[in-house]
Design a protein around this motif. Structure first.
Motif, PDB file in Angstrom:
ATOM      1  N   LYS A 149       0.824  -1.225   0.000  1.00 17.64           N
ATOM      2  CA  LYS A 149       0.000   0.000   0.000  1.00 17.64           C
ATOM      3  C   LYS A 149       0.849   1.262   0.000  1.00 17.64           C
ATOM      4  O   LYS A 149       0.331   2.347   0.297  1.00 17.64           O
ATOM      5  N   GLU A 165       0.508  -3.501   4.426  1.00 19.70           N
ATOM      6  CA  GLU A 165      -0.399  -3.277   5.545  1.00 19.70           C
ATOM      7  C   GLU A 165      -0.513  -4.533   6.402  1.00 19.70           C
ATOM      8  O   GLU A 165      -0.737  -5.626   5.899  1.00 19.70           O
ATOM      9  N   ASP A 167      -2.076  -5.678  10.608  1.00 23.99           N
ATOM     10  CA  ASP A 167      -3.027  -5.146  11.579  1.00 23.99           C
ATOM     11  C   ASP A 167      -2.324  -4.087  12.448  1.00 23.99           C
ATOM     12  O   ASP A 167      -1.321  -4.381  13.079  1.00 23.99           O
ATOM     13  N   GLY A 186      -6.004   1.567  -1.904  1.00 23.45           N
ATOM     14  CA  GLY A 186      -5.534   2.368  -0.789  1.00 23.45           C
ATOM     15  C   GLY A 186      -4.100   2.830  -1.025  1.00 23.45           C
ATOM     16  O   GLY A 186      -3.601   3.720  -0.349  1.00 23.45           O
ATOM     17  N   LEU A 189      -5.258   7.276  -4.557  1.00 18.71           N
ATOM     18  CA  LEU A 189      -6.646   7.531  -4.933  1.00 18.71           C
ATOM     19  C   LEU A 189      -6.679   7.720  -6.448  1.00 18.71           C
ATOM     20  O   LEU A 189      -6.213   8.742  -6.951  1.00 18.71           O
TER      21      LEU A 189
ATOM     22  N   THR B 201      -8.741  -0.961  16.626  1.00 18.97           N
ATOM     23  CA  THR B 201      -8.696  -0.796  15.168  1.00 18.97           C
ATOM     24  C   THR B 201     -10.046  -1.202  14.585  1.00 18.97           C
ATOM     25  O   THR B 201     -10.875  -1.820  15.269  1.00 18.97           O
ATOM     26  N   THR B 242     -14.453   6.343   0.109  1.00 20.95           N
ATOM     27  CA  THR B 242     -12.997   6.486  -0.070  1.00 20.95           C
ATOM     28  C   THR B 242     -12.682   6.949  -1.499  1.00 20.95           C
ATOM     29  O   THR B 242     -11.767   7.730  -1.708  1.00 20.95           O
ATOM     30  N   HIS B 249      -8.416   5.370   3.068  1.00 18.65           N
ATOM     31  CA  HIS B 249      -8.763   4.005   2.679  1.00 18.65           C
ATOM     32  C   HIS B 249      -8.767   3.035   3.855  1.00 18.65           C
ATOM     33  O   HIS B 249      -9.489   2.044   3.856  1.00 18.65           O
ATOM     34  N   ARG B 250      -7.955   3.337   4.911  1.00 27.42           N
ATOM     35  CA  ARG B 250      -7.912   2.402   6.049  1.00 27.42           C
ATOM     36  C   ARG B 250      -9.256   2.309   6.763  1.00 27.42           C
ATOM     37  O   ARG B 250      -9.484   1.411   7.561  1.00 27.42           O
ATOM     38  N   GLN B 252     -12.060   1.917   5.091  1.00 24.93           N
ATOM     39  CA  GLN B 252     -13.017   1.231   4.219  1.00 24.93           C
ATOM     40  C   GLN B 252     -13.336  -0.183   4.694  1.00 24.93           C
ATOM     41  O   GLN B 252     -12.443  -0.985   4.947  1.00 24.93           O
TER      42      GLN B 252
END
Lengths: 256, 325
Positions: A149, A165, A167, A186, A189, B201, B242, B249-250, B252
């Motif tokens: 990402k 990415e 957690d 992500g 855009l 989260t 988004t 985006h995180r 979404q």
């Protein structure tokens, strides 16, 4: 800098996906098509990198002749070259797909030099096999990391930093180029096509190559619907007057 | 008896819970369950106890400096070497991001097929070279029956397709395999981390307040933010949001975003397109707030409030504050 993005033409479904009577495919009679969402970001990234580093972005797809639509869309966003690896439109297994793409990349590179970066979507929106990019990278002998990402190339060092990415944050990788990455939505855009882009997309010449590779060991037998989620929806009320009932529910569920 | 080899995924010095799901699935097959544990980032004896409890008989510890931190190429080579050493009939991992990645890497090296994200494992998988599997397409909106033909059958079981269940087993035996990993593969090892501030989260929040296109702007998410912060939850959103740049985006929820599983998902002004639904469907309960009683999200929800979210959400925030006072 030379960047290649590999995309897949997929149906653009709404609230439900219908299956054809023979159970072999998604019924697309009333659906439009798009490229998989992760790949829209791959295209945008390729265009951005080539704008920054004065490079050339190429888009490639393996699919039926109609997939030219997705190549022209990528051109409308700023990609300069387009390649269609043409099939008869039947479902290709992941081994076969990756093998055909890898040999096409070898042909393209023999003609115009290596791609510094090759971007795949992390997985396709429809079949989601999670492997075509990895198999192609392995066949080409190049490094690959998935779920990316964020990409930051360092052309002097010949490397690219990639953010994956996980957690609660990101893992960092530093790949020597030429490299391959499986990217996720992500990453950026994606822009919308401009009028100038639309005109350019009509003019771009699409190179067509016949996709060729041996079948792998996985074959689609049929598609089916999962068990329907049936819910006896309980109506709590209308408008702002329903607020106390909503907060009652929060309390019942032990959330407040 | 068949041999089943399960890949252990590790994080922060421990085997991840998803691996226990894969072991639970492996146990349903008639076979001897082996586990490959890569490197020394996890204490092998602790792991053998945990993995044994879930049904592993032998933990094979792959030893190489190149396996001590995660790297998809090095781990993929290690799995391929373990497959050559153990000759399993089935190779299994949980269909997480890294699980699928390492299986695909090993499959590529061995030129074997790999079937990702199966929803269940039929008993024939253990002893038949030709087997029909059910797997996820479209993030779970469709299922595919797929024929797998291979002497070594490499498959992943979709994450959350089943719950991990202890077998009450005793500690597994440990054996080390000295792995010769190609130095070249240092190129794809993890070199660092950037972690966000600790806290709840989207993936772990007990309540998520989701907003869709109908919210209308970035600013109009403020009342949803207020509710989330009052209740220790998080704000989520649809892909339309988004794509409009209203939220990062995180946030979404969806097939290409985060899969959430809160106690309650409050879906405001969200129609419930496939892309969003597959990210929300693991929620324990869903409350839909929508002006359209026929919307897909409303039909699938447990609770429904008919109305405009711009009126309902601020009223909910006021009511929460009143009760907390």
């Amino acid at each position: 800098m030379r960047v290649l993005c590999c995309v897949k033409r997929v149906p653009a479904p709404g609230a439900k996906i219908n299956i054809t009577a023979d159970g072999q495919d998604v019924d697309t009679a009333h659906l439009g098509f798009a490229m998989s969402p992760h790949e829209e970001c791959a295209v945008e990234e390729a265009v951005q990198l080539c704008e920054r580093f004065d490079g050339e972005a190429t888009v490639l797809t393996l699919g039926p002749p109609e997939a030219e639509e997705q190549l022209r869309y990528a051109a409308s966003l700023g990609v300069q070259k387009a390649v269609l690896l043409s099939t008869d439109g039947s479902s290709w297994d992941p081994q076969r797909t990756a093998s055909a793409i890898a040999s096409a990349i070898e042909t393209l590179e023999a003609a115009d030099g290596p791609f510094d970066l090759i971007l795949f979507g992390n997985e396709s929106a429809d079949s989601g096999g999670y492997q075509v990019g990895i198999r192609a990278a392995h066949a080409l002998g190049r490094p690959i990391v998935n779920a990316i990402k964020g990409i930051e190339p360092d052309l002097d060092a010949g490397t690219a930093t990639a953010k994956r990415e996980i957690d609660g944050g990101f893992e960092l990788y530093n790949l020597p180029m030429p490299a391959v990455m499986g990217v996720k939505e992500g990453l950026n855009l994606p822009r919308y096509p401009t009028m100038r882009g639309r005109l350019a997309s009509k003019k771009i010449e699409v190179s067509v190559m016949q996709a060729e590779a041996d079948e792998g060991g996985q074959t689609r037998v049929t598609l089916k619907q999962p068990a329907e989620t049936v819910s006896n929806t309980v109506k709590l009320g209308n408008g702002p007057e329903a607020a106390p009932a909503i907060v009652d529910l929060f309390e019942e569920l032990g959330l407040l | 008896m068949a041999d089943i080899l399960v890949l252990a995924e590790t994080e922060d010095g421990a085997v991840v819970p998803a691996t226990l799901e894969a072991l639970t699935a492996a146990r349903q097959l008639d076979g001897d369950v082996h586990v490959l544990l890569c490197g020394d980032s996890v204490d092998a004896d602790d792991a053998a106890e945990r993995l044994g409890e879930y049904g592993a008989s032998t933990v094979h510890v792959g030893e190489s400096d190149l396996l001590n931190v995660f790297g998809p190429e090095a781990w993929g080579q290690a799995l391929a070497l373990a497959i050559e050493e153990i000759s399993p009939d089935v190779v299994l991992a949980s269909g997480t991001s890294k699980g699928n990645e390492v299986l695909a890497m090993a499959a590529a090296r061995l030129d074997l097929p790999f079937v990702a994200n199966c929803t269940e494992l039929p008993s024939e998988l253990a002893d038949d070279d030709e087997v029909e599997l059910t797997r996820v397409q479209w993030g779970g909106s469709l299922l595919e029956q797929s024929q797998l033909s291979a002497e070594t059958r490499i498959v992943s079981i979709a994450h959350h397709a089943l719950e991990a269940e202890s077998a009450g087993g005793s500690a597994a035996a440990t054996e080390t395999i000295d792995m010769e990993i190609d130095d070249l593969y240092a190129r794809t090892q993890v070199v660092g981390r950037e972690m966000a501030e600790a806290g709840v989260t989207l993936a772990t929040a007990p309540i998520v307040f989701g907003g869709g296109r109908a919210v209308g702007s970035a600013e109009a998410f403020a009342p949803l933010e207020e509710c989330a912060s009052l209740m220790g939850g998080r704000v989520g959103c649809s892909r339309a949001v988004t794509n409009n740049g209203w939220r990062p985006h995180r946030d979404q929820v969806g097939q290409t975003g985060t899969r959430i599983a809160p106690e309650l998902y409050v879906a405001s002004g969200i129609s419930g397109a496939i892309q969003h639904w597959v990210g929300a469907m693991a929620s324990k309960q869903i409350l839909a707030i929508n002006t359209d009683p026929e919307a897909n999200m409303v039909v699938k929800a447990d609770y429904f409030v008919e109305g405009d979210l711009h009126q309902v959400i601020p009223a909910v925030a006021e009511e929460i504050k009143k009760r907390k006072a």
